[in-house]
Scaffold this active site. Structure first.
Site, short mmCIF file in Angstrom:
data_model
loop_
_atom_site.label_atom_id
_atom_site.label_comp_id
_atom_site.label_asym_id
_atom_site.label_seq_id
_atom_site.Cartn_x
_atom_site.Cartn_y
_atom_site.Cartn_z
N HIS A 86 0.82 -1.21 0.00
CA HIS A 86 0.00 0.00 0.00
C HIS A 86 0.86 1.26 0.00
O HIS A 86 0.44 2.32 -0.43
CB HIS A 86 -0.90 0.05 1.25
CG HIS A 86 -1.67 -1.20 1.50
ND1 HIS A 86 -2.53 -1.74 0.57
CD2 HIS A 86 -1.71 -2.03 2.58
CE1 HIS A 86 -3.07 -2.84 1.06
NE2 HIS A 86 -2.58 -3.04 2.27
N HIS A 120 2.27 8.87 0.82
CA HIS A 120 1.24 8.76 -0.22
C HIS A 120 1.73 9.56 -1.42
O HIS A 120 2.18 10.69 -1.26
CB HIS A 120 -0.09 9.33 0.28
CG HIS A 120 -0.62 8.63 1.50
ND1 HIS A 120 -1.48 7.55 1.43
CD2 HIS A 120 -0.38 8.83 2.82
CE1 HIS A 120 -1.76 7.13 2.64
NE2 HIS A 120 -1.10 7.88 3.51
#
Ligand SMILES: [Zn+2]
Length: 292
Positions: A86, A120
């Site tokens: 992720h 991110h």
């Protein structure tokens, strides 16, 4: 059912068990708006990220600054970075004398210990920050995750509305070559070794948590009550998102785009879209670097 079928079923179940135990929660970024089909909390009313807008925030001049404890001490080695499918996650070890880096102040009354940090990012064509500041998205958003010391682990902390504190730091693409290295450079150096899902790489130099903050002005921030930005979207997070930004050289930014997820698909755009603010109050602390 034939023997062959039973064998196939067996292999399937073993694969499923291994996958679930290794990856924790199973999700991807193909369509984050569908997370709520499996994770009820993702449709809650204090979700993150949100758009942070100065005019819609409450200026609070009485809000104390954040205090960083043990952020100045080196973490014990080895410090490990992992591609968990992720994101790239770095575990925060104890500092060399055995204590833990922690955060207090900023209007919260308890102590929060740093657990890990992760990133991110976007892609060649898109920026990857989760929060927006005055409608601006940034190239990368760094999250330093802390848990309230009342709880034994993050999992337990995620069930309490004040269980978790996350620092959000915007990284902005920079063409110039900076004259000094920060702790983030040590992390960027691991990225070429982390392209495959579940790969790990040890940082080859010592870092402090201050070196991860990279000289950021931590006195100027937005704060609000929100959630984890990944399933199960637990509504347990007090967010502090800094207005100041940290530069990232273009060549390091590109390294994030070379990672793959557990399906062996390029891990790009691993950010959740903006969520409704609802009636939540966002506080803004206008702290100038030299004075407060
Ligand atoms: Zn995050």
């Amino acid at each position: 059912m034939s023997v062959e079928d039973l064998t196939r079923l067996g292999i399937f179940l073993v694969t499923l068990t291994v996958f679930c135990s290794v990856s924790g929660h199973k999700y991807n970024y193909d369509n984050p708006s569908e997370w709520n089909q499996e994770y009820e909390t993702c449709r809650g009313n204090r979700q993150s990220p949100i758009g942070l807008v100065r005019e819609e925030s409450l200026d609070n001049t009485n809000l104390p600054k954040l205090s960083f404890n043990n952020y100045n001490l080196p973490l014990s080695m080895p410090v490990e970075a992992q591609n968990n499918g992720h994101t790239v996650q770095v575990k925060v070890n104890d500092v060399v004398d055995g204590g833990r880096p922690s955060v207090t102040g900023g209007g919260v009354s308890e102590i929060y210990e740093a657990q890990s940090f992760h990133f991110h990012w976007g892609s060649q064509n898109s920026k990857g920050s989760e929060h927006e500041i005055d409608k601006n998205k940034y190239d990368v958003e760094l999250h330093i995750v802390h848990k309230n010391i009342r709880f034994a682990n993050l999992n337990e902390a995620s069930n309490d509305p004040s269980g978790i504190l996350v620092l959000g730091i915007m990284l902005k693409k920079w063409q110039f070559i900076p004259t000094f290295r920060t702790g983030l450079n040590a992390v960027y150096d691991t990225l070429p070794y982390l392209s495959k899902y579940d790969s790990t790489q040890t940082l080859n130099e010592t870092i402090t948590m201050n070196s991860i903050l990279s000289g950021l002005n931590t006195r100027q921030f937005y704060t609000y009550n929100g959630s984890l930005t990944t399933p199960p979207c637990s509504q347990a997070v007090t967010w502090f998102v800094f207005k100041d930004v940290v530069p990232i050289q273009s060549r390091y930014l590109k390294r994030f785009w070379t990672l793959y997820d557990s399906r062996n698909i390029p891990l790009l755009n691993n950010f959740r879209p903006i969520q409704e603010r609802n009636d939540r109050e966002v506080l803004y602390r206008e702290g100038r670097r030299s004075t407060q």
